[in-house]
Design a protein around this motif. Structure first.
Motif, PDB file in Angstrom:
ATOM      1  N   HIS A 168       6.709  -7.940   4.918  1.00 56.07           N
ATOM      2  CA  HIS A 168       8.545  -9.279   5.000  1.00 56.07           C
ATOM      3  C   HIS A 168       7.237 -10.202   4.324  1.00 56.07           C
ATOM      4  CE1 HIS A 168      11.116  -5.658   5.129  1.00 56.07           C
ATOM      5  NE2 HIS A 168      10.772  -5.209   6.118  1.00 56.07           N
ATOM      6  N   LYS A 169       5.997 -10.856   5.204  1.00 54.98           N
ATOM      7  CA  LYS A 169       5.780 -11.881   4.324  1.00 54.98           C
ATOM      8  C   LYS A 169       5.214 -12.562   3.551  1.00 54.98           C
ATOM      9  CE  LYS A 169       5.735 -13.614   9.136  1.00 54.98           C
ATOM     10  NZ  LYS A 169       5.009 -14.035  10.415  1.00 54.98           N
ATOM     11  N   ALA A 170       4.563 -10.632   2.938  1.00 60.35           N
ATOM     12  CA  ALA A 170       3.746 -11.222   2.112  1.00 60.35           C
ATOM     13  C   ALA A 170       4.462 -11.242   0.799  1.00 60.35           C
ATOM     14  CB  ALA A 170       2.658  -9.359   1.613  1.00 60.35           C
ATOM     15  N   ALA A 171       3.800 -11.970  -0.273  1.00 60.59           N
ATOM     16  CA  ALA A 171       4.276 -13.005  -1.424  1.00 60.59           C
ATOM     17  C   ALA A 171       3.494 -12.446  -2.972  1.00 60.59           C
ATOM     18  CB  ALA A 171       4.347 -13.933  -1.083  1.00 60.59           C
ATOM     19  N   GLY A 172       2.454 -11.064  -2.798  1.00 63.09           N
ATOM     20  CA  GLY A 172       1.897 -11.019  -3.959  1.00 63.09           C
ATOM     21  C   GLY A 172       1.557 -10.193  -4.753  1.00 63.09           C
ATOM     22  N   SER A 173       3.325 -10.353  -4.967  1.00 64.95           N
ATOM     23  CA  SER A 173       3.700  -9.173  -5.414  1.00 64.95           C
ATOM     24  C   SER A 173       5.365  -9.164  -5.546  1.00 64.95           C
ATOM     25  CB  SER A 173       2.773  -7.541  -5.704  1.00 64.95           C
ATOM     26  OG  SER A 173       3.524  -6.927  -5.784  1.00 64.95           O
ATOM     27  N   ASP A 174       5.912  -8.370  -6.239  1.00 68.85           N
ATOM     28  CA  ASP A 174       7.340  -8.162  -6.231  1.00 68.85           C
ATOM     29  C   ASP A 174       7.907  -6.774  -4.867  1.00 68.85           C
ATOM     30  OD1 ASP A 174       6.635  -6.176  -7.911  1.00 68.85           O
ATOM     31  OD2 ASP A 174       8.161  -5.558  -8.578  1.00 68.85           O
ATOM     32  N   HIS A 175       6.070  -5.941  -4.619  1.00 70.27           N
ATOM     33  CA  HIS A 175       6.666  -5.070  -3.725  1.00 70.27           C
ATOM     34  C   HIS A 175       5.831  -5.407  -2.441  1.00 70.27           C
ATOM     35  CE1 HIS A 175       7.100  -1.467  -5.858  1.00 70.27           C
ATOM     36  NE2 HIS A 175       7.210  -2.152  -7.474  1.00 70.27           N
ATOM     37  N   LEU A 176       6.168  -4.854  -1.767  1.00 66.85           N
ATOM     38  CA  LEU A 176       5.509  -5.134   0.027  1.00 66.85           C
ATOM     39  C   LEU A 176       4.820  -3.915   0.506  1.00 66.85           C
ATOM     40  CD1 LEU A 176       8.918  -6.600   1.268  1.00 66.85           C
ATOM     41  CD2 LEU A 176       7.480  -8.143   0.171  1.00 66.85           C
ATOM     42  N   PRO A 177       4.025  -4.688   1.137  1.00 66.62           N
ATOM     43  CA  PRO A 177       2.766  -3.566   2.150  1.00 66.62           C
ATOM     44  C   PRO A 177       3.526  -2.803   2.911  1.00 66.62           C
ATOM     45  CG  PRO A 177       1.654  -5.721   1.739  1.00 66.62           C
ATOM     46  CD  PRO A 177       3.747  -5.949   1.643  1.00 66.62           C
ATOM     47  N   TYR A 221      -0.410  -6.765 -10.744  1.00 69.47           N
ATOM     48  CA  TYR A 221      -1.297  -6.827 -11.940  1.00 69.47           C
ATOM     49  C   TYR A 221      -1.728  -7.987 -11.171  1.00 69.47           C
ATOM     50  CZ  TYR A 221       2.013  -4.515 -15.092  1.00 69.47           C
ATOM     51  OH  TYR A 221       2.451  -3.231 -15.411  1.00 69.47           O
ATOM     52  N   GLY A 222      -1.625  -8.390  -9.836  1.00 72.43           N
ATOM     53  CA  GLY A 222      -1.549  -9.788  -9.231  1.00 72.43           C
ATOM     54  C   GLY A 222      -0.530 -10.648  -9.271  1.00 72.43           C
ATOM     55  N   ILE A 223       0.558 -10.850  -9.518  1.00 72.84           N
ATOM     56  CA  ILE A 223       1.221 -11.190  -9.763  1.00 72.84           C
ATOM     57  C   ILE A 223       2.217 -11.704  -9.063  1.00 72.84           C
ATOM     58  CG2 ILE A 223       2.516 -12.586 -11.277  1.00 72.84           C
ATOM     59  CD1 ILE A 223       1.022 -11.008 -13.628  1.00 72.84           C
ATOM     60  N   GLY A 224       2.984 -12.864  -8.045  1.00 74.10           N
ATOM     61  CA  GLY A 224       3.581 -13.210  -7.097  1.00 74.10           C
ATOM     62  C   GLY A 224       5.322 -12.786  -7.536  1.00 74.10           C
ATOM     63  N   LEU A 225       5.581 -13.339  -6.344  1.00 76.96           N
ATOM     64  CA  LEU A 225       7.307 -13.817  -6.917  1.00 76.96           C
ATOM     65  C   LEU A 225       7.126 -15.316  -7.016  1.00 76.96           C
ATOM     66  CD1 LEU A 225       9.372 -12.276  -3.837  1.00 76.96           C
ATOM     67  CD2 LEU A 225       9.138 -11.524  -5.909  1.00 76.96           C
ATOM     68  N   ALA A 244     -13.015  -9.853  -3.185  1.00 71.69           N
ATOM     69  CA  ALA A 244     -12.920 -10.239  -2.251  1.00 71.69           C
ATOM     70  C   ALA A 244     -12.673  -9.867  -1.301  1.00 71.69           C
ATOM     71  CB  ALA A 244     -10.764 -10.361  -2.758  1.00 71.69           C
ATOM     72  N   LEU A 245     -12.804  -8.314  -1.093  1.00 73.05           N
ATOM     73  CA  LEU A 245     -12.995  -7.716  -0.230  1.00 73.05           C
ATOM     74  C   LEU A 245     -14.667  -6.088  -0.485  1.00 73.05           C
ATOM     75  CD1 LEU A 245      -9.980  -5.865  -0.416  1.00 73.05           C
ATOM     76  CD2 LEU A 245     -10.475  -7.608   1.547  1.00 73.05           C
ATOM     77  N   PRO A 246     -15.579  -7.531   0.030  1.00 71.08           N
ATOM     78  CA  PRO A 246     -16.941  -6.817   0.035  1.00 71.08           C
ATOM     79  C   PRO A 246     -17.337  -5.781   1.129  1.00 71.08           C
ATOM     80  CG  PRO A 246     -17.108  -8.890   0.928  1.00 71.08           C
ATOM     81  CD  PRO A 246     -15.275  -8.315   0.519  1.00 71.08           C
ATOM     82  N   ILE A 284      -5.745 -13.240  -6.273  1.00 68.71           N
ATOM     83  CA  ILE A 284      -6.151 -12.588  -6.205  1.00 68.71           C
ATOM     84  C   ILE A 284      -5.848 -12.052  -4.096  1.00 68.71           C
ATOM     85  CG2 ILE A 284      -8.281 -10.546  -5.765  1.00 68.71           C
ATOM     86  CD1 ILE A 284      -6.278  -9.438  -7.168  1.00 68.71           C
ATOM     87  N   ALA A 285      -6.581 -13.590  -4.325  1.00 66.12           N
ATOM     88  CA  ALA A 285      -7.062 -13.873  -2.464  1.00 66.12           C
ATOM     89  C   ALA A 285      -5.521 -13.480  -1.641  1.00 66.12           C
ATOM     90  CB  ALA A 285      -7.253 -15.366  -2.599  1.00 66.12           C
ATOM     91  N   ARG A 286      -4.367 -14.218  -1.488  1.00 60.61           N
ATOM     92  CA  ARG A 286      -3.786 -13.624  -1.029  1.00 60.61           C
ATOM     93  C   ARG A 286      -3.469 -12.149  -0.613  1.00 60.61           C
ATOM     94  NH1 ARG A 286       1.713 -16.547  -3.854  1.00 60.61           N
ATOM     95  NH2 ARG A 286       1.986 -15.237  -5.924  1.00 60.61           N
ATOM     96  N   ILE A 287      -3.870 -11.354  -1.643  1.00 60.09           N
ATOM     97  CA  ILE A 287      -4.049  -9.622  -1.967  1.00 60.09           C
ATOM     98  C   ILE A 287      -4.789  -9.265  -0.726  1.00 60.09           C
ATOM     99  CG2 ILE A 287      -4.085  -7.890  -2.883  1.00 60.09           C
ATOM    100  CD1 ILE A 287      -2.533  -9.339  -5.268  1.00 60.09           C
ATOM    101  N   ALA A 288      -5.949  -9.776  -1.400  1.00 59.46           N
ATOM    102  CA  ALA A 288      -6.892  -9.699  -0.257  1.00 59.46           C
ATOM    103  C   ALA A 288      -6.784  -9.577   1.411  1.00 59.46           C
ATOM    104  CB  ALA A 288      -8.478  -9.676  -0.300  1.00 59.46           C
ATOM    105  N   ASP A 289      -6.066 -11.020   1.601  1.00 58.36           N
ATOM    106  CA  ASP A 289      -6.192 -11.353   3.156  1.00 58.36           C
ATOM    107  C   ASP A 289      -4.782 -10.795   3.688  1.00 58.36           C
ATOM    108  OD1 ASP A 289      -7.709 -13.766   2.704  1.00 58.36           O
ATOM    109  OD2 ASP A 289      -6.445 -14.548   2.405  1.00 58.36           O
TER     110      ASP A 289
END
Length: 289
Positions: A274-283, A10-14, A57-59, A20-25
């Motif tokens: 492992h650096k991603a912080a936008g969710s409780d999951h990792l890409p 849902y766009g919510i990080g740890l 964010a990802l046009p 959303i910007a950090r998810i898109a990045d």
């Protein structure tokens, strides 16, 4: 060709912040992106329209979204007009090249008591790639019951393997003057499967290793990219316990990239960001070539 799957919660990080910007990045640069837990009007994130925000964010990506359900959350009459407002939750796929055909596959489910269960789905997208036409799937399976996950995987496996016979989302379009799209054997199924490697539901999709010859490569099973690339260990963990994120013993590998057997030789790399912080999951990323 780079692929990534990411359950974005849902766009919510740890840090419990919506961003959303950090998810898109995090996913920017992939050729094909599979997202799960994408919502509209979700009370947990302030009712944001994540589909619209991700698109903004990802046009430079083409996108499709599949909502697995719509629940009334404040529909009303305003100035004589009916305003429909629904809570939606589903999967999204984005691609650097046009998505030729898509459909949302609703997975089997059972009525639950005492713990919430909701309709799950697998969003299918037919995309032309440097390796030819490939079917891509953004998948989110049940989190409560291995029995339900098994039923969902059995249904999904039939869709993966019988595509040429069933015709996908659309066939016979010569009747309306359109060119017939291909029905490729090749597929990539990625997402949040909520299962552990080697579990009965995993075996239902990917098979079981032989004691002498390892994992057989056959047309009737999907190929776990990590197994194909001989990857093991904690680096594959893709879920972090938000209540105890520092406790690596609680981390789990529940997000996967599977391919058809025909694409197994194209797999080059697989890794978890492992650096991603936008969710409780990792890409989870994969590279095909």
């Amino acid at each position: 060709m780079k692929l990534v799957t990411y359950n974005i919660q849902y766009g919510i990080g740890l840090d419990e912040q919506y961003d959303i910007a950090r998810i898109a990045d995090t996913v920017r640069g992939a050729d094909v992106i599979a997202l799960q837990e994408v919502t509209r009007n979700n009370p947990r994130n302030g009712g944001r329209d994540m589909v619209a925000e991700i698109g903004e964010a990802l046009p430079d990506y083409f996108a499709v979204y599949g909502s697995n359900f719509e629940a009334n959350i404040g529909s009303r009459i305003e100035n004589g007009r009916a305003i429909t407002t629904t809570f939606q939750l589903g999967n999204m796929m984005l691609s650097k090249t046009p998505i030729h055909l898509s459909r949302n596959l609703l997975l089997p489910r059972s009525r639950s008591f005492e713990m919430m269960n909701f309709q799950r789905g697998a969003l299918e997208a037919l995309i032309e790639t440097p390796l030819g036409f490939i079917r891509f799937y953004s998948i989110h399976l049940d989190h409560r019951s291995p029995v339900e996950r098994t039923r969902q995987i059995q249904f999904l496996r039939r869709r993966l393997l019988n595509y040429a016979l069933e015709g996908g989302a659309l066939s016979g379009v010569a009747e309306i003057g359109l060119p017939e799209l291909p029905h490729p054997e090749a597929f990539v199924a990625m997402g949040d499967f909520n299962m552990l490697a080697g579990s009965p539901e995993y075996v239902e999709l990917a098979g079981r290793q032989d004691h002498q010859f390892g994992m057989p490569l056959t047309a009737d099973f999907a190929v776990d990219a990590a197994v194909r690339l001989n990857l093991t260990g904690d680096d594959l963990a893709s879920w972090v316990d938000p209540k105890d994120p520092a406790n690596t013993s609680r981390h789990k590998r529940i997000d996967y990239v599977f391919t058809s057997a025909s694409l197994a030789r194209s797999l080059q790399r697989l890794w978890v960001d492992h650096k991603a912080a936008g969710s409780d999951h990792l890409p989870v990323w994969a590279e095909l070539g």
